[in-house]
Write an enzyme that holds these catalytic residues in place. Sequence first.
Site, PDB file in Angstrom:
ATOM      1  N   GLU A   1       7.355   2.363  -0.956  1.00  0.00           N
ATOM      2  CA  GLU A   1       8.420   1.434  -1.345  1.00  0.00           C
ATOM      3  C   GLU A   1       8.374   0.171  -0.494  1.00  0.00           C
ATOM      4  O   GLU A   1       8.564  -0.952  -1.000  1.00  0.00           O
ATOM      5  CB  GLU A   1       9.782   2.125  -1.213  1.00  0.00           C
ATOM      6  CG  GLU A   1      10.030   3.228  -2.221  1.00  0.00           C
ATOM      7  CD  GLU A   1       9.192   4.480  -1.977  1.00  0.00           C
ATOM      8  OE1 GLU A   1       8.887   5.190  -2.960  1.00  0.00           O
ATOM      9  OE2 GLU A   1       8.845   4.751  -0.805  1.00  0.00           O
TER      10      GLU A   1
ATOM     11  N   PHE B   1       1.888   4.351  19.325  1.00  0.00           N
ATOM     12  CA  PHE B   1       2.695   3.211  18.907  1.00  0.00           C
ATOM     13  C   PHE B   1       4.118   3.705  18.712  1.00  0.00           C
ATOM     14  O   PHE B   1       4.359   4.564  17.854  1.00  0.00           O
ATOM     15  CB  PHE B   1       2.121   2.647  17.612  1.00  0.00           C
ATOM     16  CG  PHE B   1       2.822   1.437  17.044  1.00  0.00           C
ATOM     17  CD1 PHE B   1       2.431   0.156  17.394  1.00  0.00           C
ATOM     18  CD2 PHE B   1       3.847   1.588  16.107  1.00  0.00           C
ATOM     19  CE1 PHE B   1       3.044  -0.964  16.836  1.00  0.00           C
ATOM     20  CE2 PHE B   1       4.468   0.484  15.549  1.00  0.00           C
ATOM     21  CZ  PHE B   1       4.062  -0.795  15.910  1.00  0.00           C
TER      22      PHE B   1
ATOM     23  N   ARG C   1     -17.764  27.543 -10.532  1.00  0.00           N
ATOM     24  CA  ARG C   1     -16.773  28.418 -11.156  1.00  0.00           C
ATOM     25  C   ARG C   1     -17.093  28.639 -12.638  1.00  0.00           C
ATOM     26  O   ARG C   1     -17.200  27.695 -13.406  1.00  0.00           O
ATOM     27  CB  ARG C   1     -15.384  27.802 -11.005  1.00  0.00           C
ATOM     28  CG  ARG C   1     -14.259  28.557 -11.717  1.00  0.00           C
ATOM     29  CD  ARG C   1     -14.014  29.923 -11.121  1.00  0.00           C
ATOM     30  NE  ARG C   1     -12.775  30.498 -11.645  1.00  0.00           N
ATOM     31  CZ  ARG C   1     -12.413  31.751 -11.470  1.00  0.00           C
ATOM     32  NH1 ARG C   1     -13.207  32.574 -10.778  1.00  0.00           N
ATOM     33  NH2 ARG C   1     -11.283  32.196 -11.958  1.00  0.00           N
TER      34      ARG C   1
ATOM     35  N   GLU D   1       3.459   4.276   8.542  1.00  0.00           N
ATOM     36  CA  GLU D   1       3.045   2.873   8.621  1.00  0.00           C
ATOM     37  C   GLU D   1       3.480   2.076   7.391  1.00  0.00           C
ATOM     38  O   GLU D   1       2.769   1.212   6.882  1.00  0.00           O
ATOM     39  CB  GLU D   1       1.543   2.757   8.885  1.00  0.00           C
ATOM     40  CG  GLU D   1       1.190   3.312  10.261  1.00  0.00           C
ATOM     41  CD  GLU D   1      -0.210   3.011  10.705  1.00  0.00           C
ATOM     42  OE1 GLU D   1      -0.723   1.914  10.390  1.00  0.00           O
ATOM     43  OE2 GLU D   1      -0.799   3.865  11.399  1.00  0.00           O
TER      44      GLU D   1
ATOM     45  N   ILE E   1      -7.810  21.966 -10.459  1.00  0.00           N
ATOM     46  CA  ILE E   1      -9.175  22.347 -10.831  1.00  0.00           C
ATOM     47  C   ILE E   1      -9.562  23.673 -10.196  1.00  0.00           C
ATOM     48  O   ILE E   1     -10.240  24.503 -10.804  1.00  0.00           O
ATOM     49  CB  ILE E   1     -10.165  21.229 -10.430  1.00  0.00           C
ATOM     50  CG1 ILE E   1      -9.981  20.013 -11.352  1.00  0.00           C
ATOM     51  CG2 ILE E   1     -11.610  21.715 -10.481  1.00  0.00           C
ATOM     52  CD1 ILE E   1     -10.716  18.766 -10.896  1.00  0.00           C
TER      53      ILE E   1
ATOM     54  N   ASP F   1       0.291  -4.508   9.698  1.00  0.00           N
ATOM     55  CA  ASP F   1      -0.599  -5.004   8.645  1.00  0.00           C
ATOM     56  C   ASP F   1      -2.011  -4.458   8.841  1.00  0.00           C
ATOM     57  O   ASP F   1      -2.640  -3.955   7.901  1.00  0.00           O
ATOM     58  CB  ASP F   1      -0.643  -6.544   8.658  1.00  0.00           C
ATOM     59  CG  ASP F   1       0.549  -7.175   7.963  1.00  0.00           C
ATOM     60  OD1 ASP F   1       1.231  -6.469   7.198  1.00  0.00           O
ATOM     61  OD2 ASP F   1       0.793  -8.373   8.184  1.00  0.00           O
TER      62      ASP F   1
ATOM     63  N   THR G   1       6.306   3.042   4.004  1.00  0.00           N
ATOM     64  CA  THR G   1       6.309   3.858   2.795  1.00  0.00           C
ATOM     65  C   THR G   1       5.767   3.053   1.608  1.00  0.00           C
ATOM     66  O   THR G   1       5.644   1.830   1.671  1.00  0.00           O
ATOM     67  CB  THR G   1       7.738   4.313   2.458  1.00  0.00           C
ATOM     68  OG1 THR G   1       8.532   3.141   2.179  1.00  0.00           O
ATOM     69  CG2 THR G   1       8.365   5.083   3.608  1.00  0.00           C
TER      70      THR G   1
END
Length: 379
Positions: free
Chosen positions: A367, A123, A268, A363, A337, A240, A365
Amino acid sequence: MRLELNDQQKMIQKMVREFAEKEIAPIAAELDKKEEYPTKILEKMAKLGLLGSIIPTEYGGAGLDTISYAAIIEEISRKCASTGVITSVHNSLVASPIIKYGTDEQKKKYLPILAKGEKIGAFAGTEPNAGSDLGSMKTTAVLKGNKYIINGDKTFITSGPKAGVIIVFAVTDKSAGANGISAFIVESDMKGYKVGSIYEKLGINASQTSELIFEDMEVPRENLLGKEGEGFKIALSTLDGGRIGIAAQAVGIAQAALDESIEYSKQRQQFGRPISKFQAIQWMIVDMATHIEGARYLVYNAAYVKDKGERFSKEAAMAKLFASETAVDAVIKAVQIHGGYGYTKEYTVERLFRDAKITEIYEGTSEVQRMVIAGSLLK
């Protein structure tokens, strides 16, 4: 209301999960290290119908619903985010606009090729100075006889060096602003098409990303997708759907981070017991699991609304916003972790840490997602 997969969707999810565990997981780290495009994996995925997930069966695709598709992208991305985004772009950003806007001839020509994986899709919207603001793109397309002559360059194109079918956006009427942009189906062997620089990236390294350069590229008139001037509309509606795929990718990355964290915390030992016994670790794991579950529900909800044929821009933007930020938060916790080991390439969480960040960027941000959501809420 409980949102859960139906029997068919569960079967598809199980099949892809087993495939990803067997075929993708063993080589994902090596692909990332070598920045090697997962060609052989994609060939196997094509045989399973995964590269034609959303393509109607009449064109050789699987004809799956969007929830099944989201489950597929999540399971693939759980083992290799690079393969996940390649699959998402191929389906959501290339096959989807051809399905929705293509002529019968275009569908018959290109959809079977994409479904079989004979050519990978890309794209091409973003330019050096036109990222979030697609309306400011400079690439031009001029009709001369029965061909459009396209000049310009695109950047940050997923699968750019490998793609055979590319959806390209270019200005056909400079005086019309965003309404002067048109979309084209381009093939990589067309005269004037050239792959530019291949980028070295922080993450998703097995997904090759490049510039695409068009120098008097000749595109047959019949390769116009939709009508002249509909390109901006096609781009927005296509993105979308693409955001559902990227949201699913983000959920897959986050789930992988949780899986690795749970396993490591049980093994761990510190201060004479597994670190999973410490409340600080437990709370990080709880927060990760809770946010991942919420993100997954948002993804499935967006997919559900899309499958109902309703407008889903807000739902897709919410899913991508929350899932991508969840992924970034989850991988940060996973590295924490793991302690010092999480900062080494010996452990999977280091790769997940690098792969997650891009989900907040491409695709649209985070914002931009907030702008889309605000526009929907406040209109």
